[in-house]
Design a protein around this motif. Structure first.
Motif, PDB file in Angstrom:
ATOM      1  N   GLY A 110      14.449  -7.590  19.790  1.00  0.00           N
ATOM      2  CA  GLY A 110      13.674  -6.431  19.364  1.00  0.00           C
ATOM      3  C   GLY A 110      12.488  -6.082  20.237  1.00  0.00           C
ATOM      4  N   GLY A 111      12.493  -6.561  21.480  1.00  0.00           N
ATOM      5  CA  GLY A 111      11.360  -6.298  22.352  1.00  0.00           C
ATOM      6  C   GLY A 111      11.176  -4.825  22.679  1.00  0.00           C
ATOM      7  N   PHE A 112      12.287  -4.124  22.864  1.00  0.00           N
ATOM      8  CA  PHE A 112      12.186  -2.708  23.208  1.00  0.00           C
ATOM      9  C   PHE A 112      11.553  -1.888  22.085  1.00  0.00           C
ATOM     10  CE2 PHE A 112      15.565  -3.393  26.519  1.00  0.00           C
ATOM     11  CZ  PHE A 112      14.784  -2.980  27.581  1.00  0.00           C
ATOM     12  N   LYS A 113      11.682  -2.368  20.856  1.00  0.00           N
ATOM     13  CA  LYS A 113      11.044  -1.657  19.739  1.00  0.00           C
ATOM     14  C   LYS A 113       9.535  -1.699  19.873  1.00  0.00           C
ATOM     15  CE  LYS A 113      10.942  -1.291  14.713  1.00  0.00           C
ATOM     16  NZ  LYS A 113      11.467  -1.816  13.424  1.00  0.00           N
ATOM     17  N   GLU A 114       8.996  -2.838  20.315  1.00  0.00           N
ATOM     18  CA  GLU A 114       7.553  -2.952  20.505  1.00  0.00           C
ATOM     19  C   GLU A 114       7.069  -1.981  21.586  1.00  0.00           C
ATOM     20  OE1 GLU A 114       3.571  -4.139  20.387  1.00  0.00           O
ATOM     21  OE2 GLU A 114       5.204  -4.457  18.946  1.00  0.00           O
ATOM     22  N   LEU A 115       7.771  -1.932  22.711  1.00  0.00           N
ATOM     23  CA  LEU A 115       7.375  -1.012  23.783  1.00  0.00           C
ATOM     24  C   LEU A 115       7.529   0.434  23.328  1.00  0.00           C
ATOM     25  CD1 LEU A 115       8.906  -2.655  26.990  1.00  0.00           C
ATOM     26  CD2 LEU A 115       6.647  -2.971  25.982  1.00  0.00           C
ATOM     27  N   ALA A 116       8.645   0.744  22.667  1.00  0.00           N
ATOM     28  CA  ALA A 116       8.895   2.119  22.219  1.00  0.00           C
ATOM     29  C   ALA A 116       7.825   2.574  21.241  1.00  0.00           C
ATOM     30  CB  ALA A 116      10.283   2.216  21.584  1.00  0.00           C
ATOM     31  N   SER A 117       7.371   1.675  20.368  1.00  0.00           N
ATOM     32  CA  SER A 117       6.326   2.024  19.406  1.00  0.00           C
ATOM     33  C   SER A 117       5.028   2.381  20.127  1.00  0.00           C
ATOM     34  CB  SER A 117       6.099   0.858  18.446  1.00  0.00           C
ATOM     35  OG  SER A 117       5.013   1.123  17.579  1.00  0.00           O
ATOM     36  N   ARG A 118       4.716   1.649  21.178  1.00  0.00           N
ATOM     37  CA  ARG A 118       3.487   1.913  21.927  1.00  0.00           C
ATOM     38  C   ARG A 118       3.578   3.245  22.677  1.00  0.00           C
ATOM     39  NH1 ARG A 118       0.236  -3.004  23.455  1.00  0.00           N
ATOM     40  NH2 ARG A 118       0.661  -4.486  21.779  1.00  0.00           N
ATOM     41  N   TYR A 119       4.716   3.500  23.294  1.00  0.00           N
ATOM     42  CA  TYR A 119       4.895   4.791  23.965  1.00  0.00           C
ATOM     43  C   TYR A 119       4.809   5.937  22.958  1.00  0.00           C
ATOM     44  CZ  TYR A 119       6.735   1.970  27.847  1.00  0.00           C
ATOM     45  OH  TYR A 119       6.885   1.061  28.844  1.00  0.00           O
ATOM     46  N   ALA A 120       5.439   5.742  21.794  1.00  0.00           N
ATOM     47  CA  ALA A 120       5.442   6.784  20.769  1.00  0.00           C
ATOM     48  C   ALA A 120       4.031   7.076  20.276  1.00  0.00           C
ATOM     49  CB  ALA A 120       6.346   6.364  19.596  1.00  0.00           C
ATOM     50  N   LYS A 121       3.217   6.041  20.125  1.00  0.00           N
ATOM     51  CA  LYS A 121       1.829   6.255  19.696  1.00  0.00           C
ATOM     52  C   LYS A 121       1.084   7.129  20.693  1.00  0.00           C
ATOM     53  CE  LYS A 121       0.762   2.231  16.800  1.00  0.00           C
ATOM     54  NZ  LYS A 121      -0.111   1.031  16.652  1.00  0.00           N
ATOM     55  N   ASN A 122       1.214   6.828  21.975  1.00  0.00           N
ATOM     56  CA  ASN A 122       0.508   7.610  22.989  1.00  0.00           C
ATOM     57  C   ASN A 122       0.968   9.057  23.010  1.00  0.00           C
ATOM     58  OD1 ASN A 122      -1.277   5.682  24.019  1.00  0.00           O
ATOM     59  ND2 ASN A 122       0.262   4.833  25.385  1.00  0.00           N
ATOM     60  N   ILE A 123       2.245   9.281  22.742  1.00  0.00           N
ATOM     61  CA  ILE A 123       2.760  10.650  22.708  1.00  0.00           C
ATOM     62  C   ILE A 123       2.196  11.397  21.501  1.00  0.00           C
ATOM     63  CG2 ILE A 123       4.840  12.042  22.367  1.00  0.00           C
ATOM     64  CD1 ILE A 123       6.359   9.921  23.998  1.00  0.00           C
ATOM     65  N   LEU A 124       2.280  10.785  20.318  1.00  0.00           N
ATOM     66  CA  LEU A 124       1.861  11.471  19.095  1.00  0.00           C
ATOM     67  C   LEU A 124       0.345  11.600  18.999  1.00  0.00           C
ATOM     68  CD1 LEU A 124       4.350   9.874  16.529  1.00  0.00           C
ATOM     69  CD2 LEU A 124       4.521  12.075  17.700  1.00  0.00           C
ATOM     70  N   MET A 125      -0.395  10.692  19.625  1.00  0.00           N
ATOM     71  CA  MET A 125      -1.854  10.790  19.635  1.00  0.00           C
ATOM     72  C   MET A 125      -2.353  11.805  20.658  1.00  0.00           C
ATOM     73  SD  MET A 125      -2.791   6.725  19.305  1.00  0.00           S
ATOM     74  CE  MET A 125      -4.474   6.971  19.834  1.00  0.00           C
ATOM     75  N   GLY A 126      -1.433  12.312  21.505  1.00  0.00           N
ATOM     76  CA  GLY A 126      -1.820  13.307  22.508  1.00  0.00           C
ATOM     77  C   GLY A 126      -2.631  12.736  23.651  1.00  0.00           C
ATOM     78  N   ARG A 157      -7.154  12.817  14.836  1.00  0.00           N
ATOM     79  CA  ARG A 157      -7.689  11.834  13.890  1.00  0.00           C
ATOM     80  C   ARG A 157      -6.979  10.479  14.002  1.00  0.00           C
ATOM     81  NH1 ARG A 157      -3.531  11.790  10.388  1.00  0.00           N
ATOM     82  NH2 ARG A 157      -2.273  13.684  10.392  1.00  0.00           N
ATOM     83  N   LEU A 158      -5.849  10.416  14.714  1.00  0.00           N
ATOM     84  CA  LEU A 158      -5.069   9.190  14.787  1.00  0.00           C
ATOM     85  C   LEU A 158      -5.736   8.173  15.720  1.00  0.00           C
ATOM     86  CD1 LEU A 158      -1.458  10.668  15.027  1.00  0.00           C
ATOM     87  CD2 LEU A 158      -2.626   9.773  13.001  1.00  0.00           C
ATOM     88  N   LYS A 159      -5.680   6.912  15.318  1.00  0.00           N
ATOM     89  CA  LYS A 159      -6.236   5.821  16.112  1.00  0.00           C
ATOM     90  C   LYS A 159      -5.138   4.802  16.408  1.00  0.00           C
ATOM     91  CE  LYS A 159     -10.308   7.665  15.622  1.00  0.00           C
ATOM     92  NZ  LYS A 159     -10.937   8.405  16.763  1.00  0.00           N
ATOM     93  N   TRP A 160      -5.257   4.152  17.549  1.00  0.00           N
ATOM     94  CA  TRP A 160      -4.230   3.194  17.984  1.00  0.00           C
ATOM     95  C   TRP A 160      -3.997   2.104  16.936  1.00  0.00           C
ATOM     96  CZ3 TRP A 160      -0.823   2.981  21.963  1.00  0.00           C
ATOM     97  CH2 TRP A 160      -0.231   1.750  22.243  1.00  0.00           C
ATOM     98  N   ASN A 161      -5.059   1.495  16.464  1.00  0.00           N
ATOM     99  CA  ASN A 161      -4.940   0.429  15.463  1.00  0.00           C
ATOM    100  C   ASN A 161      -5.315   0.899  14.066  1.00  0.00           C
ATOM    101  OD1 ASN A 161      -4.116  -1.649  17.273  1.00  0.00           O
ATOM    102  ND2 ASN A 161      -6.242  -1.857  17.975  1.00  0.00           N
ATOM    103  N   GLY A 162      -5.362   2.220  13.875  1.00  0.00           N
ATOM    104  CA  GLY A 162      -5.727   2.752  12.574  1.00  0.00           C
ATOM    105  C   GLY A 162      -4.550   2.839  11.621  1.00  0.00           C
ATOM    106  N   VAL A 163      -4.820   3.332  10.417  1.00  0.00           N
ATOM    107  CA  VAL A 163      -3.785   3.533   9.401  1.00  0.00           C
ATOM    108  C   VAL A 163      -3.206   4.932   9.581  1.00  0.00           C
ATOM    109  CG1 VAL A 163      -3.314   3.633   6.935  1.00  0.00           C
ATOM    110  CG2 VAL A 163      -4.964   1.971   7.815  1.00  0.00           C
TER     111      VAL A 163
END
Length: 330
Positions: A110-126, A157-163
């Motif tokens: 499941g390593g790719f899920k961890e990387l994909a989640s991080r990429y997705a955060k940067n995209i959605l956080m703009g 309003r989104l934060k990397w480690n936020g809710v």
């Protein structure tokens, strides 16, 4: 991860795509640098008071929102491919075998899920908007091939480690799409990403800035990036700048420090420091020979929140980024 240029535009009642254009301004720059009044050793130059009052004529590129426009759009496409499952070119079969096995084991746990989640955060956080995030507010919309549009309203309003609350579903959907593209060579993931940015009156927009070696007569000393649409110069962010923002995921090198763009030596351009060096053994080339050790770690313990797993995630992210990892001919 192959992003395209991010293009700025706005909409009118007559058109859904009006290019946000770059202007050229001529102005008188002020003398304010240290060397204008001081020598190298800090000794003052022999100057008359008037010498520091004269300005230097300059020509620069600028970009502003038109007076009648209240919001602009920034849009780019992203192609995700499974090019990291094995080396594209490698003349050592042993190296190729271990790298391929490392990625296969990483995928199984499941390593790719961890990387994909991080990429997705940067995209959605703009994060790819860079300085343009500093606006009254912005939304992000992602179009994928296999699901409904993913929409984040008020993404500032989104934060990397936020809710993330109600936006957790959007993050999970985008993560799954990117993970599938990274891990499956038969599945190509194409994303169409648009941000709607609310703007103030005649707000300045910050496209990428070109690197200029020599400035010829009449050219701007500060040149902004653009793409051509129907003969018009449309302000844009370079694909490399967009990619750098998406790949700003490395927080595995130490605790309580900012995330860095994925880099073989953990370069931090803001403070001109490399956090991963041969001295501390955290750089890519120090960790790469340990792939067999990391394979055994994944097979025995999986990917937990420990130091070994952090090294594994970092190695995988570098292989995904790609590059020429050869030694010298000697």
């Amino acid at each position: 991860m192959s992003p395209g240029k991010a293009v700025f535009f706005y909409q009118t009642p007559e058109s859904d795509f009006e290019p946000l254009q770059i202007e050229q301004n001529k102005l008188i720059g002020q003398k304010s640098g240290f060397t204008d009044a001081y020598q190298k050793l800090g000794e003052p130059k022999s100057l008359a008071p008037q010498d520091l009052a004269f300005g230097n004529p300059q020509t620069i590129d600028v970009c502003y929102v038109p007076p009648t426009v209240n919001e602009i759009f920034c849009r780019f496409s992203l192609r995700v491919e499974a090019n990291s499952v094995e080396p594209y070119v490698c003349d050592d079969r042993k190296v190729s075998y271990w790298l391929k096995r490392f990625v296969e084991t990483y995928k199984e746990h499941g390593g790719f899920k961890e990387l994909a989640s991080r990429y997705a955060k940067n995209i959605l956080m703009g994060n790819w908007l860079w300085r343009n995030k500093q606006s009254p507010g912005f939304d992000v919309e992602v179009l994928t091939e296999h699901s409904e549009p993913i929409v984040i309203e008020g993404a500032q309003r989104l934060k990397w480690n936020g809710v993330w609350g109600n936006d957790e579903a959007a993050l999970a959907t985008l993560t799954e799409a990117i993970e599938n593209g990274l891990a499956n060579p038969q599945a190509y993931c194409y994303l169409d990403i648009t941000s709607r940015i609310k703007t103030a009156f005649c707000q300045e927009i910050h496209p990428s800035q070109k690197f200029v070696d020599n400035v010829e007569q009449g050219m701007s000393s500060k040149q902004l990036a653009y793409t051509q649409v129907d003969g018009k110069q449309v302000a844009s962010l370079n694909a490399q700048k967009v990619g750098a923002a998406i790949q700003t995921i490395d927080d595995w090198y130490t605790e309580d420090l900012k995330r860095l763009r994925i880099h073989e030596y953990g370069a931090d351009k803001q403070v001109l420091v490399a956090h991963r060096t041969p001295k501390n053994g955290l750089d890519f080339y120090s960790l790469l020979p340990k792939v067999a050790v990391y394979i055994r770690h994944m097979e025995r313990d999986g990917l937990e929140d420990d130091e070994e797993s952090k090294h594994i995630h970092y190695l995988a992210s570098i292989l995904l980024k790609g590059g020429l990892f050869q030694r010298s001919k000697g």
